[in-house]
Design a protein around this motif. Structure first.
Motif, PDB file in Angstrom:
ATOM      1  N   SER A 119      40.521  37.940  43.579  1.00  0.00           N
ATOM      2  CA  SER A 119      40.004  39.062  44.350  1.00  0.00           C
ATOM      3  C   SER A 119      40.944  40.242  44.213  1.00  0.00           C
ATOM      4  O   SER A 119      42.159  40.078  44.285  1.00  0.00           O
ATOM      5  CB  SER A 119      39.857  38.697  45.827  1.00  0.00           C
ATOM      6  N   HIS A 132      35.595  39.937  42.615  1.00  0.00           N
ATOM      7  CA  HIS A 132      36.037  38.667  43.198  1.00  0.00           C
ATOM      8  C   HIS A 132      35.103  37.514  42.841  1.00  0.00           C
ATOM      9  O   HIS A 132      33.972  37.718  42.421  1.00  0.00           O
ATOM     10  CB  HIS A 132      36.237  38.784  44.703  1.00  0.00           C
ATOM     11  N   SER A 152      35.412  38.859  49.307  1.00  0.00           N
ATOM     12  CA  SER A 152      36.200  40.082  49.378  1.00  0.00           C
ATOM     13  C   SER A 152      35.759  40.914  50.580  1.00  0.00           C
ATOM     14  O   SER A 152      34.558  41.047  50.851  1.00  0.00           O
ATOM     15  CB  SER A 152      35.983  40.871  48.082  1.00  0.00           C
TER      16      SER A 152
END
Length: 193
Positions: free
Chosen positions: A52, A79, A145
């Motif tokens: 991420s 991510h 994320s």
């Protein structure tokens, strides 16, 4: 009215899921890390390294059954989103592999049946719809994320599409004229609405 694309269910396993992501569970095939602090009572592996570019949230999705129709699909650029079941309840995930195009390759889309003993983590760019519960009160841990949440909150009010640094969420039915449906076998039927 959108034309229907019917997807059969494929049991989720490491080989079937490989173009889309990785199984998170004992069935991942990931080797154990050679650390032994507890004389074999605790075995640890890394089925999928999480990636991420921004802060990560661990969220809980409490789900109930909804129609097994995919109108929207999304992908993430920054991510590797993960879904991990709690409570052992089965669920369905619909995915299409990452690609260079502006839309997913619907001919490569697959519907996976997870039996509740394992979850999954997607490759960056994998197109997907949020998983479908087959039973009421199905809980999934979602690791994602924080940027995705911001991107989703900024959705277009007219189209409900959302775009941002990490997210590309599109109305696939409106853009392609195809509505994806999952062919659910009778022995897995969802409760009546």
């Amino acid at each position: 009215m959108a034309d229907a694309l019917i997807l059969p269910l494929t049991p989720a396993c490491a080989d079937a899921l490989a173009p889309f992501g990785t199984i998170i569970g004992r069935a991942s095939g990931a080797p154990e890390i050679p650390i032994d602090y507890y004389r074999g009572a605790v075995r640890v592996s890394v089925p999928a390294p999480f990636v991420s570019e921004s802060a990560v949230d661990i969220t809980l999705a409490a789900m109930d059954p909804r129609p097994l129709e995919v109108r929207y699909m999304e992908r993430h650029f920054q991510h590797t989103q993960a879904f991990i079941p709690l409570g052992g309840k089965p669920f369905v995930a619909v995915m299409a592999p990452p690609g260079e195009g502006d839309l997913p390759d619907l001919s490569a889309a697959r519907a996976f049946l997870f039996n509740g003993s394992a979850g999954f983590q997607m490759h960056i760019g994998t197109w997907h719809e949020f998983p479908f519960a087959l039973q009421p009160d199905t809980d999934l841990i979602v690791i994602l994320s924080r940027q995705t949440g911001a991107d989703l909150r900024a959705k277009d009010p007219a189209t409900e599409e959302a775009h941002g640094p990490d997210l590309d969420k599109k109305d696939i039915a409106a853009r392609t004229g195809r509505l994806i449906r999952v062919d659910l076998p009778a022995n897995l039927s969802q409760p009546s609405e």
